[in-house]
Design a protein around this motif. Sequence first.
Motif, PDB file in Angstrom:
ATOM      1  N   ALA A  60      55.661  65.410 -11.958  1.00 50.67           N
ATOM      2  CA  ALA A  60      56.258  66.561 -11.268  1.00 50.67           C
ATOM      3  C   ALA A  60      57.777  66.551 -11.406  1.00 50.67           C
ATOM      4  CB  ALA A  60      55.862  66.546  -9.798  1.00 50.67           C
ATOM      5  N   ARG A  61      58.358  67.738 -11.599  1.00 55.26           N
ATOM      6  CA  ARG A  61      59.818  67.863 -11.665  1.00 55.26           C
ATOM      7  C   ARG A  61      60.425  68.146 -10.298  1.00 55.26           C
ATOM      8  NH1 ARG A  61      60.401  72.421 -16.118  1.00 55.26           N
ATOM      9  NH2 ARG A  61      58.739  73.231 -14.761  1.00 55.26           N
ATOM     10  N   SER A  62      59.691  68.873  -9.464  1.00 54.79           N
ATOM     11  CA  SER A  62      60.162  69.171  -8.107  1.00 54.79           C
ATOM     12  C   SER A  62      59.028  68.908  -7.124  1.00 54.79           C
ATOM     13  CB  SER A  62      60.635  70.625  -8.001  1.00 54.79           C
ATOM     14  OG  SER A  62      59.596  71.514  -8.339  1.00 54.79           O
ATOM     15  N   ILE A  63      59.326  68.173  -6.055  1.00 54.08           N
ATOM     16  CA  ILE A  63      58.308  67.740  -5.098  1.00 54.08           C
ATOM     17  C   ILE A  63      58.723  68.173  -3.692  1.00 54.08           C
ATOM     18  CG2 ILE A  63      57.038  65.788  -4.147  1.00 54.08           C
ATOM     19  CD1 ILE A  63      57.691  64.230  -6.693  1.00 54.08           C
ATOM     20  N   LEU A  64      57.787  68.773  -2.968  1.00 51.66           N
ATOM     21  CA  LEU A  64      58.013  69.134  -1.574  1.00 51.66           C
ATOM     22  C   LEU A  64      57.117  68.288  -0.694  1.00 51.66           C
ATOM     23  CD1 LEU A  64      59.131  70.980   0.710  1.00 51.66           C
ATOM     24  CD2 LEU A  64      57.135  72.448   0.299  1.00 51.66           C
ATOM     25  N   PHE A  65      57.735  67.580   0.249  1.00 49.29           N
ATOM     26  CA  PHE A  65      56.985  66.843   1.262  1.00 49.29           C
ATOM     27  C   PHE A  65      56.878  67.711   2.499  1.00 49.29           C
ATOM     28  CE2 PHE A  65      58.552  63.593  -1.528  1.00 49.29           C
ATOM     29  CZ  PHE A  65      57.559  62.629  -1.549  1.00 49.29           C
ATOM     30  N   VAL A  66      55.690  67.775   3.060  1.00 52.69           N
ATOM     31  CA  VAL A  66      55.482  68.532   4.294  1.00 52.69           C
ATOM     32  C   VAL A  66      55.158  67.545   5.406  1.00 52.69           C
ATOM     33  CG1 VAL A  66      54.168  70.341   5.436  1.00 52.69           C
ATOM     34  CG2 VAL A  66      54.613  70.492   2.978  1.00 52.69           C
ATOM     35  N   GLY A  67      56.092  67.376   6.340  1.00 55.16           N
ATOM     36  CA  GLY A  67      55.920  66.421   7.427  1.00 55.16           C
ATOM     37  C   GLY A  67      56.994  65.361   7.391  1.00 55.16           C
ATOM     38  N   ILE A 108      60.558  57.803  -3.491  1.00 58.90           N
ATOM     39  CA  ILE A 108      60.433  58.580  -4.726  1.00 58.90           C
ATOM     40  C   ILE A 108      61.799  59.099  -5.176  1.00 58.90           C
ATOM     41  CG2 ILE A 108      59.454  60.698  -5.703  1.00 58.90           C
ATOM     42  CD1 ILE A 108      56.969  60.165  -3.986  1.00 58.90           C
ATOM     43  N   ALA A 109      62.623  59.533  -4.223  1.00 55.32           N
ATOM     44  CA  ALA A 109      63.960  60.025  -4.567  1.00 55.32           C
ATOM     45  C   ALA A 109      64.807  58.922  -5.184  1.00 55.32           C
ATOM     46  CB  ALA A 109      64.643  60.592  -3.329  1.00 55.32           C
ATOM     47  N   GLU A 110      64.671  57.713  -4.674  1.00 55.25           N
ATOM     48  CA  GLU A 110      65.442  56.590  -5.203  1.00 55.25           C
ATOM     49  C   GLU A 110      64.961  56.199  -6.603  1.00 55.25           C
ATOM     50  OE1 GLU A 110      67.044  52.858  -2.906  1.00 55.25           O
ATOM     51  OE2 GLU A 110      65.003  52.420  -3.591  1.00 55.25           O
ATOM     52  N   MET A 111      63.657  56.218  -6.812  1.00 55.40           N
ATOM     53  CA  MET A 111      63.100  55.829  -8.102  1.00 55.40           C
ATOM     54  C   MET A 111      63.272  56.932  -9.151  1.00 55.40           C
ATOM     55  SD  MET A 111      61.655  53.454  -9.830  1.00 55.40           S
ATOM     56  CE  MET A 111      61.158  52.313  -8.519  1.00 55.40           C
ATOM     57  N   HIS A 112      63.288  58.192  -8.699  1.00 54.14           N
ATOM     58  CA  HIS A 112      63.399  59.328  -9.616  1.00 54.14           C
ATOM     59  C   HIS A 112      64.575  60.217  -9.200  1.00 54.14           C
ATOM     60  CE1 HIS A 112      59.436  58.362 -11.335  1.00 54.14           C
ATOM     61  NE2 HIS A 112      58.999  58.212 -10.090  1.00 54.14           N
ATOM     62  N   PRO A 113      65.798  59.759  -9.406  1.00 55.12           N
ATOM     63  CA  PRO A 113      66.974  60.499  -8.912  1.00 55.12           C
ATOM     64  C   PRO A 113      67.168  61.875  -9.555  1.00 55.12           C
ATOM     65  CG  PRO A 113      67.641  58.699 -10.363  1.00 55.12           C
ATOM     66  CD  PRO A 113      66.188  58.504 -10.090  1.00 55.12           C
ATOM     67  N   LYS A 114      66.559  62.133 -10.712  1.00 57.54           N
ATOM     68  CA  LYS A 114      66.734  63.424 -11.375  1.00 57.54           C
ATOM     69  C   LYS A 114      65.732  64.484 -10.903  1.00 57.54           C
ATOM     70  CE  LYS A 114      68.812  61.531 -15.585  1.00 57.54           C
ATOM     71  NZ  LYS A 114      68.730  61.469 -17.071  1.00 57.54           N
ATOM     72  N   LYS A 115      64.740  64.071 -10.134  1.00 53.77           N
ATOM     73  CA  LYS A 115      63.776  65.029  -9.617  1.00 53.77           C
ATOM     74  C   LYS A 115      64.360  65.793  -8.435  1.00 53.77           C
ATOM     75  CE  LYS A 115      59.617  62.346 -10.829  1.00 53.77           C
ATOM     76  NZ  LYS A 115      59.058  63.251 -11.847  1.00 53.77           N
ATOM     77  N   CYS A 116      63.893  67.005  -8.244  1.00 52.19           N
ATOM     78  CA  CYS A 116      64.263  67.801  -7.070  1.00 52.19           C
ATOM     79  C   CYS A 116      63.305  67.424  -5.943  1.00 52.19           C
ATOM     80  CB  CYS A 116      64.167  69.292  -7.379  1.00 52.19           C
ATOM     81  SG  CYS A 116      64.440  70.349  -5.946  1.00 52.19           S
ATOM     82  N   ILE A 117      63.823  66.786  -4.908  1.00 53.87           N
ATOM     83  CA  ILE A 117      63.007  66.315  -3.793  1.00 53.87           C
ATOM     84  C   ILE A 117      63.372  67.103  -2.538  1.00 53.87           C
ATOM     85  CG2 ILE A 117      62.257  64.344  -2.435  1.00 53.87           C
ATOM     86  CD1 ILE A 117      61.583  64.050  -5.364  1.00 53.87           C
ATOM     87  N   ASP A 135      56.657  71.961  -7.935  1.00 52.33           N
ATOM     88  CA  ASP A 135      55.554  71.586  -8.822  1.00 52.33           C
ATOM     89  C   ASP A 135      54.442  70.835  -8.092  1.00 52.33           C
ATOM     90  OD1 ASP A 135      56.811  72.623 -11.089  1.00 52.33           O
ATOM     91  OD2 ASP A 135      57.914  70.769 -11.436  1.00 52.33           O
ATOM     92  N   LEU A 136      54.818  70.136  -7.030  1.00 51.79           N
ATOM     93  CA  LEU A 136      53.862  69.290  -6.313  1.00 51.79           C
ATOM     94  C   LEU A 136      54.157  69.340  -4.822  1.00 51.79           C
ATOM     95  CD1 LEU A 136      51.645  67.043  -6.199  1.00 51.79           C
ATOM     96  CD2 LEU A 136      53.486  65.372  -6.580  1.00 51.79           C
ATOM     97  N   VAL A 137      53.121  69.550  -4.032  1.00 50.96           N
ATOM     98  CA  VAL A 137      53.242  69.508  -2.571  1.00 50.96           C
ATOM     99  C   VAL A 137      52.522  68.262  -2.067  1.00 50.96           C
ATOM    100  CG1 VAL A 137      52.762  70.658  -0.378  1.00 50.96           C
ATOM    101  CG2 VAL A 137      53.322  72.015  -2.407  1.00 50.96           C
TER     102      VAL A 137
END
Length: 416
Positions: free
Chosen positions: A148-155, A167-176, A254-256
């Motif tokens: 996934a390139r962009s991830i939305l966490f709900v909660g 995940i943000a630390e491991m994948h700094p280029k992703k939109c979190i 891209d991913l919820v």
Amino acid sequence: MSNREIHVVVVGGSWAGITAIHQLIDLSHITYPRLHITLVEQRTHYFHKTGVIRGLVDQRYADKMFISYQRLFLDGGGVSNPFHHFVCARLAHVHEHFIELEGGARMFYDYLIVATGTTYTSLPVTQSADEIDCRARYHKMRNAVDSARSILFVGGGAVGVGMCCEIAEMHPKKCIMLAHARDKLLNEDLSNNFSNSAESRMRKMGIELILGETVLSTTATEDDDDDYSTLSHEEWVVKPQTVITKSGRRITCDLVIWTTGSRPYTEFMRTLLPTSDKHPLVDVDSGRINVLPTLQLSDIRYPNIFAVGDVNSLSFAEKYATSAVLQAKHAVANMRSLMDECYDYRIKMSPAMAAESVSRAQLTPYTSSRNTQVVVALGKNKEIANTIFAKFNAWAWGAKRGRKYMLDKAEKMLNC
């Protein structure tokens, strides 16, 4: 030392259940050598749910999260006690003198400890009881995060915040992004300073926080013909999609990943009848088992049944691994008091004599662990804590050695 044959069944093999097993084993060594101890757990293995956050970004860590229960009852010499057993089965019904497993098998008990915990329906890895399938689900979750390139966490509870930061630390280029219904992150029992510290750290990591927004549904984007409204929260699907909030805001990703929906497993309690319908054994709203301060069921008809950990009705301030351990120890101590008064002989007693044996037992109320050390990890080497002692311990045992999420303690409990 007593030679009475006493049967204790513990249902649930996580922090509370395993702690209770260890306390009972110690009791069998000291006072009750004919104490029959049975652990009933639906999984073929212990899965370290506490570390599910770290395992998503660390394959080596993930491989260690699956631990066999087979060594639990071994002594220092690797010898098992014939009175101690592990039964891999799902609890179907609880009755006054026995439990019934799926498939119809019955197991009689003198004392029962319910430690079935809660389940996150949004995390596929927690839905499987088979180790091979569980590993496959976890692998699918990791692949979804990687692709996934962009991830939305709900909660924005502890699970959502911790997983988001890892995940943000491991994948700094992703939109979190993280959406949370409340204006403050984490649980209400924690202070505003605690929440503010998490929020500040997450923004510095480049995470977009969407607070005060309730997510209603997930739909396909305009250039996608699939209907996402039928997707359940446990499906980690990587595809362009749009999330709609209560205010009408549309969030594209891209991913919820839903980190809400934790629910205790207590359906098996329906067959245990309360003395009065006015005082149900299970809270209708939360689904948690109502307990007395002694951690026994709230109905005095069942003084030999205890509920510990996430499954009971104690406040959310008690829903941490450290609290579950303390509750399990306290429940076994109260159980021993009942044993010392021979309550397990109640079938041979008159009701009046059985009641008298309970009244003689020196049962003590569980003291709320107001000073419980709470640590929320914000990546591998950063965390926030609610006390200076918790902060020091987190530094000494967490960040200093790389975040372990108590995996080393779990391995020790299971004699690995």
